[in-house]
Design a protein around this motif. Structure first.
Motif, PDB file in Angstrom:
ATOM      1  N   CYS A 177      -3.219   3.211   3.284  1.00 21.01           N
ATOM      2  CA  CYS A 177      -3.878   4.327   2.589  1.00 21.01           C
ATOM      3  C   CYS A 177      -4.237   5.437   3.564  1.00 21.01           C
ATOM      4  O   CYS A 177      -4.423   6.588   3.159  1.00 21.01           O
ATOM      5  CB  CYS A 177      -5.122   3.831   1.857  1.00 21.01           C
ATOM      6  N   ALA A 209      -6.960   6.056   5.141  1.00 24.16           N
ATOM      7  CA  ALA A 209      -8.346   6.536   5.170  1.00 24.16           C
ATOM      8  C   ALA A 209      -8.898   6.445   6.589  1.00 24.16           C
ATOM      9  O   ALA A 209      -9.744   7.251   6.995  1.00 24.16           O
ATOM     10  CB  ALA A 209      -9.208   5.718   4.209  1.00 24.16           C
ATOM     11  N   CYS A 253      -4.361   8.732  -2.013  1.00 21.87           N
ATOM     12  CA  CYS A 253      -4.531   8.548  -0.560  1.00 21.87           C
ATOM     13  C   CYS A 253      -3.462   9.289   0.232  1.00 21.87           C
ATOM     14  O   CYS A 253      -3.751   9.884   1.268  1.00 21.87           O
ATOM     15  CB  CYS A 253      -4.475   7.060  -0.227  1.00 21.87           C
ATOM     16  N   SER A 254      -2.227   9.235  -0.266  1.00 21.10           N
ATOM     17  CA  SER A 254      -1.133   9.881   0.454  1.00 21.10           C
ATOM     18  C   SER A 254      -1.317  11.394   0.512  1.00 21.10           C
ATOM     19  O   SER A 254      -0.776  12.051   1.409  1.00 21.10           O
ATOM     20  CB  SER A 254       0.208   9.538  -0.197  1.00 21.10           C
ATOM     21  N   HIS A 298      -5.330  11.731   2.600  1.00 18.41           N
ATOM     22  CA  HIS A 298      -5.325  11.170   3.960  1.00 18.41           C
ATOM     23  C   HIS A 298      -3.975  11.382   4.659  1.00 18.41           C
ATOM     24  O   HIS A 298      -3.932  11.797   5.811  1.00 18.41           O
ATOM     25  CB  HIS A 298      -5.647   9.675   3.915  1.00 18.41           C
ATOM     26  N   HIS A 300     -12.703   8.742  -1.697  1.00 19.51           N
ATOM     27  CA  HIS A 300     -11.818   8.529  -0.546  1.00 19.51           C
ATOM     28  C   HIS A 300     -11.138   7.164  -0.585  1.00 19.51           C
ATOM     29  O   HIS A 300     -10.209   6.918   0.184  1.00 19.51           O
ATOM     30  CB  HIS A 300     -12.618   8.650   0.752  1.00 19.51           C
ATOM     31  N   CYS A 321      -8.915   3.912  -1.985  1.00 17.14           N
ATOM     32  CA  CYS A 321      -7.620   3.715  -2.644  1.00 17.14           C
ATOM     33  C   CYS A 321      -7.787   3.045  -4.007  1.00 17.14           C
ATOM     34  O   CYS A 321      -8.694   2.234  -4.219  1.00 17.14           O
ATOM     35  CB  CYS A 321      -6.747   2.855  -1.741  1.00 17.14           C
ATOM     36  N   CYS A 329      -0.297   6.076  -8.493  1.00 16.71           N
ATOM     37  CA  CYS A 329      -1.709   6.079  -8.896  1.00 16.71           C
ATOM     38  C   CYS A 329      -1.831   6.200 -10.413  1.00 16.71           C
ATOM     39  O   CYS A 329      -2.681   5.545 -11.034  1.00 16.71           O
ATOM     40  CB  CYS A 329      -2.440   7.237  -8.235  1.00 16.71           C
TER      41      CYS A 329
END
Length: 444
Positions: A79, A81, A322-323, A326, A352, A354, A395
């Motif tokens: 992810c 992060a 996330c992609s 982050h 923030h 996933c 997602c």
């Protein structure tokens, strides 16, 4: 972090890059605070810092990966992060990608694991095969309880209620600008997205041509390579990525391209990394050119002065993939665009973190993925939105499988707000109705 790689080991480009990354880590542990798997499992080895130690030991000693190391690396979502949080700039993505490739070459997985990964690599990047697999899985759903492997049951759970027909808008072609031409862009149509939801590319084409872009679907372009890349299957991922590089450089060297626009953020993160992936390849220069032209759809729209819309009296909960937030460090553009279009935008708590989709993660690690999905859906529903928006098909499928709130791609809402049709997911009549009812429009 001190490392002890030999000069011989450092002649390998992957090991050399891993050494640079390892030496930038200062063991501070900030990454543990934002790591989803550490929050769920509470095991130091399921945090970025713990995995970094495991990877360092495996690579420095050139040892055959053991089951313990592989388990904790496999549990990583990628992810990224941790990269947003890290004060030292540790490029964890390149490190874990190299570790996965090393594991793929040197670890003898159980036959069931090998078979499942082989199957995913042979199906998901190919829209035709994936569509047939979805139809087959749909027929197998009544027998889910007989499946001996939780991962197979997870695959059946992820099959959408309705599988859209093939969209001819995804075929190689050019769509003329509907306003004075400002840019000529290539649209990456993707692989899994073409089988799961054809409305996203259609909305992208309508919106961009309305704003003065000629949109090209380049011949020869296809899967970005991310799905196999994150399983450590470098040869396969590089082969598909190379096809994209050649297809897009042909367009750049022909009529020219101002951008390569990508509306699936997981793909965008990978395409923007082609320059690194091919840094020691004959395609290095062209790969770097492609990475430099790659843009998320929200980045391009910020350049095109999206017109302001009237208040839609519609609250949209924005899920930050996330992609995107982050991997590409794009945090505000989608929210800014939705607000400009007239939507009220809210965000869930812990935005923030996933949702648990992460490419093939929800299929390979279904228990952890399910826990992350439940947490994400709870925080989204707590905002009581009318709609949920996201910028990544994975997602959307993950969250949409656990809530009755309609979930759409950000570009579908922006297309609607600027003169496009109301998204079919909203026209269809709510939960249980077919959001893909009707024929696929021909946009050319």
């Amino acid at each position: 972090m001190q490392t002890t790689f030999s000069e011989k080991q450092l002649r390998d480009p992957g090991t050399q890059r891993a050494n640079e990354i390892l030496r930038s880590c200062v063991h501070c542990g900030f990454c543990t605070a934002t790591c989803p798997t550490y929050q769920v499992l509470g095991d130091e080895l399921d945090s970025p810092r713990g995995r970094i130690y495991l990877i360092k030991d495996m690579l420095e000693n050139e040892r055959v990966p053991d089951a313990k190391t592989v388990k904790h690396i496999d549990r990583c979502l990628s992810c990224l992060a941790c990269m947003t949080t890290c004060p030292s700039g540790v490029h964890y993505m390149h490190l874990v990608d190299h570790a996965r490739a090393y594991i793929d070459k040197h670890y003898d997985r159980p036959w069931s694991d090998r078979a499942l990964r082989w199957l995913l690599a042979r199906i998901l990047p190919y829209p035709g095969r994936f569509r047939l697999a979805l139809i087959g899985a749909k027929l197998a759903q009544p027998f889910k309880g007989l499946m001996p492997d939780a991962r197979l049951r997870a695959m059946l759970d992820m099959v959408p209620r309705h599988i859209p027909p093939v969209s001819r808008n995804d075929d190689p072609q050019s769509f003329a600008a509907k306003a004075p031409r400002r840019k000529r862009v290539a649209l990456m149509t993707g692989c899994a997205q073409k089988a799961l939801n054809t409305d996203i590319n259609d909305a992208t084409i309508r919106l961009l041509t309305r704003l003065g872009c000629e949109v090209v679907v380049a011949a020869g372009a296809g899967c970005c390579g991310a799905l196999t890349h994150h399983m450590g299957r470098e040869a396969e991922s590089h082969a598909t990525a190379a096809k994209n590089i050649r297809a897009w450089t042909d367009e750049m060297d022909g009529q020219g391209l101002d951008a390569i626009v990508i509306n699936t953020s997981g793909c965008g993160t990978t395409v923007k990394d082609y320059g690194h992936m091919f840094r020691n390849d004959a395609l290095a220069e062209d790969a770097a050119r492609v990475s430099a032209r790659a843009m998320d759809i929200s980045e391009l729209l910020m350049q095109l002065d999206l017109p302001e819309g009237e208040d839609k009296e519609t609250t949209v909960a924005y899920h930050a993939a996330c992609s995107l937030q982050h991997g590409q460090q794009i945090k505000t553009h989608p929210k800014t665009l939705l607000k400009r279009a007239g939507f009220t935008v809210v965000e869930p708590a812990d935005s923030h973190l996933c949702c648990g989709s992460a490419g093939t993660y929800n299929l390979l690690q279904p228990e952890i993925s399910a826990e992350l999905k439940a947490r994400k859906v709870t925080t989204l529903e707590a905002r009581q939105p009318d709609l949920i928006a996201a910028g990544n098909i994975g997602c959307m499928m993950q969250i949409g499988s656990a809530t009755d709130i309609p979930i759409l791609h950000t570009v579908e809402l922006l297309d609607w707000a600027t003169g496009g049709p109301k998204p079919r997911a909203l026209v269809a009549g709510g939960p249980g109705a077919d959001p893909r009812a009707g024929e696929i429009p021909i946009l050319r």
